[in-house]
Design a protein around this motif. Structure first.
Motif, PDB file in Angstrom:
ATOM      1  N   LYS A  65     -22.713  34.034 -53.499  1.00  0.00           N
ATOM      2  CA  LYS A  65     -22.656  35.326 -54.071  1.00  0.00           C
ATOM      3  C   LYS A  65     -23.432  35.418 -53.235  1.00  0.00           C
ATOM      4  O   LYS A  65     -24.688  35.333 -52.352  1.00  0.00           O
ATOM      5  CB  LYS A  65     -23.358  35.264 -55.504  1.00  0.00           C
ATOM      6  CG  LYS A  65     -21.936  34.290 -56.174  1.00  0.00           C
ATOM      7  CD  LYS A  65     -22.137  34.590 -57.997  1.00  0.00           C
ATOM      8  CE  LYS A  65     -21.471  33.436 -58.424  1.00  0.00           C
ATOM      9  NZ  LYS A  65     -21.280  34.088 -59.930  1.00  0.00           N
ATOM     10  N   ASN A  66     -23.362  36.934 -53.674  1.00  0.00           N
ATOM     11  CA  ASN A  66     -24.342  38.466 -52.969  1.00  0.00           C
ATOM     12  C   ASN A  66     -24.290  39.894 -53.220  1.00  0.00           C
ATOM     13  O   ASN A  66     -22.997  40.063 -54.321  1.00  0.00           O
ATOM     14  CB  ASN A  66     -23.410  39.184 -51.419  1.00  0.00           C
ATOM     15  CG  ASN A  66     -23.843  37.547 -50.564  1.00  0.00           C
ATOM     16  OD1 ASN A  66     -24.147  37.808 -49.769  1.00  0.00           O
ATOM     17  ND2 ASN A  66     -22.407  37.690 -50.618  1.00  0.00           N
ATOM     18  N   ILE A  67     -25.079  40.202 -53.608  1.00  0.00           N
ATOM     19  CA  ILE A  67     -24.908  41.745 -54.127  1.00  0.00           C
ATOM     20  C   ILE A  67     -25.946  41.804 -53.728  1.00  0.00           C
ATOM     21  O   ILE A  67     -27.616  42.112 -53.572  1.00  0.00           O
ATOM     22  CB  ILE A  67     -25.700  41.608 -55.762  1.00  0.00           C
ATOM     23  CG1 ILE A  67     -25.523  42.182 -56.670  1.00  0.00           C
ATOM     24  CG2 ILE A  67     -27.553  40.742 -55.661  1.00  0.00           C
ATOM     25  CD1 ILE A  67     -25.316  41.832 -58.522  1.00  0.00           C
ATOM     26  N   ILE A  68     -26.295  43.510 -54.428  1.00  0.00           N
ATOM     27  CA  ILE A  68     -27.662  44.773 -53.317  1.00  0.00           C
ATOM     28  C   ILE A  68     -27.820  44.977 -54.819  1.00  0.00           C
ATOM     29  O   ILE A  68     -28.111  44.830 -56.030  1.00  0.00           O
ATOM     30  CB  ILE A  68     -26.214  45.735 -53.255  1.00  0.00           C
ATOM     31  CG1 ILE A  68     -25.620  45.575 -52.434  1.00  0.00           C
ATOM     32  CG2 ILE A  68     -26.963  46.923 -52.818  1.00  0.00           C
ATOM     33  CD1 ILE A  68     -24.451  46.758 -52.047  1.00  0.00           C
ATOM     34  N   VAL A  69     -29.145  44.965 -54.583  1.00  0.00           N
ATOM     35  CA  VAL A  69     -30.084  44.955 -55.028  1.00  0.00           C
ATOM     36  C   VAL A  69     -30.529  46.358 -55.773  1.00  0.00           C
ATOM     37  O   VAL A  69     -30.856  45.232 -57.652  1.00  0.00           O
ATOM     38  CB  VAL A  69     -31.461  45.289 -53.973  1.00  0.00           C
ATOM     39  CG1 VAL A  69     -31.692  46.296 -53.734  1.00  0.00           C
ATOM     40  CG2 VAL A  69     -33.103  44.558 -55.232  1.00  0.00           C
ATOM     41  N   ASP A  70     -29.943  47.143 -55.993  1.00  0.00           N
ATOM     42  CA  ASP A  70     -29.691  47.650 -57.043  1.00  0.00           C
ATOM     43  C   ASP A  70     -29.347  47.421 -58.154  1.00  0.00           C
ATOM     44  O   ASP A  70     -28.820  47.739 -59.227  1.00  0.00           O
ATOM     45  CB  ASP A  70     -30.138  49.343 -56.049  1.00  0.00           C
ATOM     46  CG  ASP A  70     -29.004  49.721 -55.298  1.00  0.00           C
ATOM     47  OD1 ASP A  70     -28.363  48.766 -54.828  1.00  0.00           O
ATOM     48  OD2 ASP A  70     -28.626  51.001 -54.888  1.00  0.00           O
TER      49      ASP A  70
END
Length: 361
Positions: free
Chosen positions: A224-229
């Motif tokens: 999976k991937n997710i933007i830090v904010d």
């Protein structure tokens, strides 16, 4: 899976971790570097020493204190000890915001020994009241580059350039470590935390390396991937969606503090750092506790559980199981717990309660 540790497996925790060298064992005993650190460090490491003595754990400590030494000399003394012993238990060194020169002592130690992977375990503790229950997530952060590369200069007065270094070999290395950890501990997914929408080259490289390593080498693990904010918001609102998070250095630090708040505070988070040859165990949420230093108020749980991880690393599983069980039992009973988790006990009283509990197991 072991409650606060790493489960046994035919595969190593990481490809590089398979190359780790355990310390030499003399007469059935291991010599381990003990670095009390700053703030509450000595108080919580003293708790571990007392518990180990009560259990006759076959560990001999080589204590490294940097009190009275300059930063560089102190780090070098710790490095030399760890090179001898291969394994260490460490409190957190304090780096003042206005300090000049060597920068973070913790980062300097990890870079000199190439201790590249930090593992912090965020798991709800029975007996500790929190807003959300049944938290169980892991943050694995790259320790040696990214925002903590330590390369800053003032190009002209009033203009500072701080270099964030991201490399493919180190991004792939931490990715493999995270996926190996997931396999070993029956985790289902690994999520790359990034800011590639803005830092398209640096964080884009990190995200792509995680995706490629996962797709090619670990098809059984979901990537999976997710933007830090967004990751920060989701960790507060819906933390149960996360399993293993793999991050560059700064993002891991931020999410680690969020994770500590979710389970009841920094005094409950065990952690470990791994490299090719060395392993250093320290609390997973890096709070020095200067405000309560010397007051016998600190919660030593994070250090005790980190020492249990160390014992498992050394193959001393029965000692690790007993100590971690006694610690959890004392917390669950709630009679002798420290102020941060709703009790009135001192550090010493909490430690003594664990020692007494061990006698009943």
């Amino acid at each position: 899976m072991l409650r606060n540790g790493f489960a046994a497996s035919k595969r190593s925790m990481a490809t590089v971790a398979a190359e780790q060298l355990l310390p030499k064992k003399y007469g059935g005993r291991y010599t381990v570097t003990l670095i009390p650190g700053d703030g509450i460090g000595k108080e919580v490491t003293d708790s571990v020493v007392s518990i180990f003595e009560s259990e006759n754990v076959p560990i001999d400590w080589e204590t490294v204190s940097i009190s009275g030494l300059d930063n560089q000399e102190g780090v070098q003394k710790a490095v030399e000890s760890l090179k001898r012993n291969k394994v260490g238990l460490k409190g957190i060194w304090h780096t003042p915001a206005d300090q000049t020169g060597h920068g973070s002592l913790n980062v300097a130690l990890r870079k000199q020994l190439d201790i590249f992977a930090n593992v912090a375990l965020f798991k709800s503790v029975p007996g500790v009241k929190t807003r959300l229950q049944n938290i169980d997530l892991v943050v694995i952060r790259e320790n040696t580059e990214g925002e903590y590369s330590g390369l800053e200069h003032e190009s002209v007065p009033g203009v500072v350039e701080s270099l964030k270094i991201m490399t493919k070999p180190k991004s792939e290395r931490i990715a493999r470590f995270a996926f190996d950890f997931a396999l070993k501990n029956n985790r289902k997914s690994v999520c790359a935390v990034h800011k590639a929408n803005i830092m398209k080259l640096g964080d884009g490289l990190f995200r792509n390396c995680v995706n490629e390593v996962g797709a090619k080498e670990y098809p059984e693990i979901e990537v999976k991937n997710i933007i830090v904010d967004n990751a920060s918001m989701q960790a507060v609102a819906k933390p149960h969606q996360f399993d293993v998070l793999v991050t560059p250095n700064l993002y891991g630090s931020i999410l680690g503090n969020i994770g500590a708040a979710l389970i009841g505070g920094p005094g409950l988070v065990p952690g470990a750092n791994f490299g090719r040859e060395f392993a250093v165990f320290e609390p997973g949420s890096r709070h020095v506790g200067l405000d309560i230093k010397g007051q016998n108020l600190a919660n030593p749980t994070a250090m005790i559980l980190s020492s249990s991880l160390m014992l498992r690393h050394l193959g001393l599983n029965s000692y690790a199981d007993r100590i971690s069980k006694a610690t959890y039992d004392v917390i669950a009973e709630g009679k002798s717990v420290t102020k941060d988790i709703g009790g009135t006990a001192s550090t010493t009283e909490f430690t003594n309660a664990i020692i007494e509990k061990l006698k009943t197991l």
